[in-house]
Each structure stands twice: as structure tokens, then as C-alpha cells.
Design an enzyme around this catalytic site. Sequence first.
Site: not given
Lengths: 442, 442
Positions: B21, B136, B197, B208, B212
Site C-alpha cells: 500500500v 476511507e 495470507e 477482518d 470493518k
Amino acid sequence: MIENDSGKKIFRVGILGYGTVGSGVAQVLLESRPTLKEKTGLDIRLHKIAEKDEAKLKEARFDRSLWTDDARKVIQDPSVDIVVEVIGGIEPARTFVKEALAAGKFVVTANKALLATHGQELFEAALAAHSAIGFEASVCGGVPIIGAIRDGLVANRIDSLCGILNGTTNYILTRMLEEGASYADALKEAQSRGYAEANPALDVTGGDAAHKLVLLANLSFHSIFHLSDVHTEGIDKISLEDVRYASELGYTLKLLAIARRREEKGAEGVELRVHPALIPRAHPLASVRDVFNAVLVRGDATGEVMFYGRGAGKLPTASAIVADIVDAARGSASQTFTKLQFFQKDRPALPVVPMAQVQSRYYVHFRVTDRPGVMGKLAAVLGEHEVSIASLIQKDQQANGEVSIIILTHQTLEERFRRALKEIEALPFVRQPSRFIRVGEG
Amino acid sequence: MIENDSGKKIFRVGILGYGTVGSGVAQVLLESRPTLKEKTGLDIRLHKIAEKDEAKLKEARFDRSLWTDDARKVIQDPSVDIVVEVIGGIEPARTFVKEALAAGKFVVTANKALLATHGQELFEAALAAHSAIGFEASVCGGVPIIGAIRDGLVANRIDSLCGILNGTTNYILTRMLEEGASYADALKEAQSRGYAEANPALDVTGGDAAHKLVLLANLSFHSIFHLSDVHTEGIDKISLEDVRYASELGYTLKLLAIARRREEKGAEGVELRVHPALIPRAHPLASVRDVFNAVLVRGDATGEVMFYGRGAGKLPTASAIVADIVDAARGSASQTFTKLQFFQKDRPALPVVPMAQVQSRYYVHFRVTDRPGVMGKLAAVLGEHEVSIASLIQKDQQANGEVSIIILTHQTLEERFRRALKEIEALPFVRQPSRFIRVGEG
């Protein structure tokens, strides 16, 4: 804008027009004032409503003293900060918007017809007045697509847009596909449910979708386009038979609005087109049913992003208008508005790629006399024009000796396909004008 | 923030972490600096990159003088305005974020694990420092869902959220459904493509997605929720057989993350759950395939709105991070951030509705001895617990004398369904633990 006792800012909203959308805006402003205050710190108040037809206010729950029958009483009221134009149509909406901007008001509008035809004039007027025009509600109702393209996707170069931008036609096509309704019956049903106007021409001919496409394309490609730049075909010539055949082949028919950047030599610029198109049933746009809208945006960083929701209606449209009001009241609107460069005069406009240069796959339905050699001749003519056949279905012979031949082509240039079609239609065994539908999202 | 010669503002960005990223953010900032300047009027410059592992910078195209191996050299650099945290994990990311905020920097992060577990502490620190945290990129990669809920849907009371928030599990389920791959094989394929992963536990157990969901629910319901509030089930116990049977019934299996406001007496609050669920094939979420994410939001004004796109990856995530950088540089972030009330201590938290009080339809797969009276007994026990059968399929008898009975129930309370299941599993003819999957989007 003034400050109240507790130091919070008060923003006063005037609404021009108390039709479906106007009453929705009034309702949302009245009902959500406390939560909006909590969420934004802003005290946004409904201050004045101009509506000529007093009868429309019969069921209104606001204090009747807010009402006036004179739009100028709203526009000229010095305590009004934001004018919401929801009259619709070109005049007097255009004049009122210009007067409101000149009077220093922010303007928020859902009027895509006005912005698609007089946008440049109005945006320039807003810039000159150091004001701004919010138009989130003009495309896809309650779906925050304008804000998403402008802010959320700001880091992207937009490569293409492909959307279902008109709910009425999508409703009609859904009824045809799912219930086998004819175009005429599906249109009648849409009218009886209030989805289509008594005069549905602007919807079914693709004009409304073209208005919205112009606005999205201006914003996405930072260049000004006009309604006349959009190749526009409606759904009014679609036959139920083709909807069914396409469905047998695994495709769903949608009225798509497409804007696409092209960079090949000889075809540089932007494709702008609204037309019926067949998309595979597993495509994200294929599950957009009834009056829903959706826009698939391709950015160079995000890749495919899609936005989906109700494209019209009282409260969805009001939701978008109130979001624009908040944006203006926060001061964000004036910041971002001055950077919408598309309407600035000195900006070079991107060329529009002519339809002849568009690449597409095609579904084509020939009606021919059932006799030996016909298929070979069709295939030969297509081949001569470099139109290659991906699949072919011959339907059973009819009582009149005609057969339907359905061909799906591989990708080809529109001008090649059109030339092949013209040559085929001149052949003696071709009995009716052929019908074609583009395949894919462009 | 300082002004350059032409009076434009310059914003300097420091990045902590040059992994996938981080390198994407650097790439977008370097490549799109001129267009960002044109679009926003802001000159946003990549100023410093902290990365311990110099080998990761091998292919980097920026001036090597921007690099440091010490995060604190970025955090303490007085000319850095915005710190991008893309190290991931809890520590040292948490400490660095706090230090950056204390040093007066804006922080932008994609770290959902950090925010879902230490969000309150960090958001309070940002508020105390008169700064802001942009997040975001922490949900749905390049899809601007945070901005849409915060700004675009500001006029709405959010009633529910339902999303496919984890790309890895969605990829696995897509391979199982479309290619008949087993769970184990599909997982291996996801790993070989770099979607999962080496240790895929956080993805496949639903953790995960739960991270979120906590962030989306905090934002949507203006109340702070914790990871422990989310009922979380993964896809690791899903069998290919059930994926196939469900498909025969017209359903697609997805791992859904659901947050839903409830107002009935005795069950007031918010449901928060992540679990496999069956949705009809025509449902908009059913066409979300492979690593794509989507969130369906229901607002009281807009109705259903959906956002769709790539939920992860270098450039989609970088797109969201750069959007947050622009937001901070424009000054909008500090305005809106102070109004995100969910993390404010004095705010009463909405209660979480216990799973027993959730209403759902159920797909349940019983393995029973094939003998007379079995079906009647199953139906009777379900009936006693007010679980009503919508449809029932008995599959052919297997060599071992077992049959599969698949039942779809009507809507019922989870606690009733669980009680019925417990009673059925104690019956002598039930051969294996039954398997169930909730049906619908809640």
C-alpha cells in the site's frame, strides 16, 4: 449566514417549487433538523417556499407563513443563504437560478435538463458571483455519485463510465424480460405506477439518460460536452422477441449510458452514447432491476467501482439535495466548485469520438427467406467487412416461409458493421429490416 | 502548511511503511501530482518515507533522499503536514499514530485492525490535538464508502448495512460455487494468487470483516461498538455440498457483514454479525464476485444504496488514501472529523442485540437414517418451536443408509431455531451434526 446565541451557524434555505421533490426537501429539512445539527454542527432551517399553486401545499406540515407564490420573494430575501431550485424545466428555472446566484445565494438543483443544456452559462455565473451550484440530485437521485467522482475518486483518472441512468426505461425492460410483457404494456404499467410521465418521450428515447450522461462526463473528463455530442437511441424500437432471444443467449437488455476515453490514433477523445445494450447476466449492472439506477466507473487506480440505488423519487432526491445544502453550509461547496474546471471557457474541450469509430460486439436479427445458400451469403458479406461471427442461431421456419437468424459478432468497428448491414439488407432474400443491439458495456 | 511562490498551498506527505500500500500511495502521489493540482488547487508533495527494510525500496522511483529507516524522522519533521500510516498491525502503528497526532499532523490510515481495536483512544487523541484521522481506505479499498455515509447520506438515518467486506473469502466462495472447488483447494488458489495470507485465519474466520463492520457501524449509528460486540462466524466450516444444494435452490453463498437497527420492544439496539448467508441469485450482492467488495446501505430517505468495487490491492487502497489526503489538505477533514460523535466519551452507546434475538430464515441440512416417520418427527419438533418450513428437499439415500434432508425455514427467532436444532440432534435417527446457514441479508 448569521450566528445564533450559542455561536452555531444558522443557514436558511428557500425552496422554489413545492412539487414531489420540493415537498420531500421540506420534509427532510423539518424532520432531520435536530439530527443534522448533531451530525454537522449546523443549524439548517427551512425559511421560505415559493409555489404558485397554493393547492399543492394542502397537506404541508410547515407553518403557512413560510409560503409565498412569488419565487423572487425567496431569491431576494437577504436572510436566505441557499436556494433550492426544484421547479424543473428550462424556464423560469434558468432565470431564477441566475437571479439567485447574482443575489449571492448558493444554488442547489436536481434539474438535469437545465444543467445539460445551460450548464456552462449557469456555472460561469456561479463562479462570477463567488457562489456555487450543487447538483448531486441531478444524477441517480439518492446515490451520491457526483460527490464520489469529485472527491472519493479524486486521485483517479476516470477511463470510463457506464450507467443505467433512467429508472423508467429500466422498469419497462425489467417487466419485458421477467414477465414477458410487451413494450407497450410495460410502458402502460410504468405510467399507472407513476414512474413514467403521460408523455414518456424524454425517458424512452434516451433523452433523459443523455442529459445525465453529459453531466457525469463533464465532471469525469474535465471537459464540457453538449447534448448534441451524445449518440442517443431509446428503447422504443426494442421488440419482446429480441429481449427473449438475448435472454436465451445469457444476456440481459439494459439502456446504457456510456462515456469512454479513447486514446488510439484516429479515435482520440471521448465516446458518448446512450443506447440499448446486451450485458451478460452475471454482470453487476444486470442485477439492477426496476426503477433502480447504477453507474460503473473505471478509474486508473480504483479499477471498477459501482454505485447503485433509487434514481428518482421524492425522498431519495431530497436526500441528495440536503447533502448539497450541508456541503454548501460547511463551506466545502465553494472550495470544490471553483475547481470544477470543465465549464471554464479557456479549457480545451476533448473531442467526441464519432459513432462510426466505436468498437462493439453486435447482436443482429435477420429475417430471411428459408432457402439454401442464405446462411453462406450472410456470413460472406459479414466476412468481407471484417465482421466476424461469434455465434449463430437459426430459429424455426414461420408459416410465411421466413426464418430468423440471430448472429452475435465479435468486436468490430461500428462503421464496418453498418456497411455490412446495408449490403445485407439489399440482398433479395432479406425480408424485413434487420434489427441490431450492441453487446457489452462498450 | 506553507504557501509557495504562486500563493498555492503546499502539503507535504510522509509515509510510514513502504509495503504494497505504501508503494501505491507513493506512486499515485508522484504520478498524479499535476492532475491533483489542477483538480484541487493543492500542491501535494511526497516528502518522506520511513521503511526499515531498505530492500523494499529497490524498485522505488522516487529520490532516495526521501527515504529514512526511522519513522520518528517522518513524525517529527516539522514540514510534514500529513502522516500516512500503512505499516499495519497494532504496534508500533498505534504508537506512531499517537505521536503523529501529538506532533500536530493529520493522520491517514488503512489500518482497520488498529481502528477497530484502539479507535476510541486514537480518535480522542486526534480530537484533543485538533487534528483528524482519515480512514476511507480501511473499508472496501478504493470504494469511497466512508465519505458516502458521512457526507453523501448525511440527510439519512441509516437503518442497516449489509456488506461483502472481505475479498479473500469472497474469492474462495466464488471458486467453490462457479468451479466446484473444495474449500481447501479454493483457499490454496487464493493464496497462490496472493489474495490470502500464508496464515489466512483473520480472513476465513470472519475477523477482518468484523473489524470493518465495527468501523462502518460506528460511523452509521453514531455509537461506539467493539469487536466483541460482533457475532462472528467464518467460512471455514462451509461444505461444497451445501454450496451446491443452495445453488440448486436459487441461492448464492456469501460471507455477509450485517449491522441493523432494531426498534422492537425487548430487542432495541443494533445487530452486529458476520456470518455466511444465502442470498437469492438476483440480489445485487449475489453478482459481487471474486475479490470484489460491496456494501448495501439502507437510509430512511434514499432507501437501498449500494457501493461496489475492489476491496483491497495496492492502487485501489492508495486511491482512498490520497482522497483522504486531499480532504485533509482542503481543510474539510478537520471540519467533519470533529462531528464524528461516535467516539465521544459522554455519548450513550446503543445496545447490541444478542444473537438469540435475531430474526432470520435458515437453510438446514440434516443427515438422518432413512426410515419411516423421520420426516414427520423433524417437522413436528420444528413446529413445536414455532419454526415453520418454507420448503423441504430429500436427497437420494446413500450407501450407508443415510439421507440428506434440506429444509428452508420461514423467518424465525434464532433462539427458537437453536432450541429446535438441539432437540432434533438428540433424536436417535440423526446421524451427524446438522449444518445450517442463515438465509437472506437479515
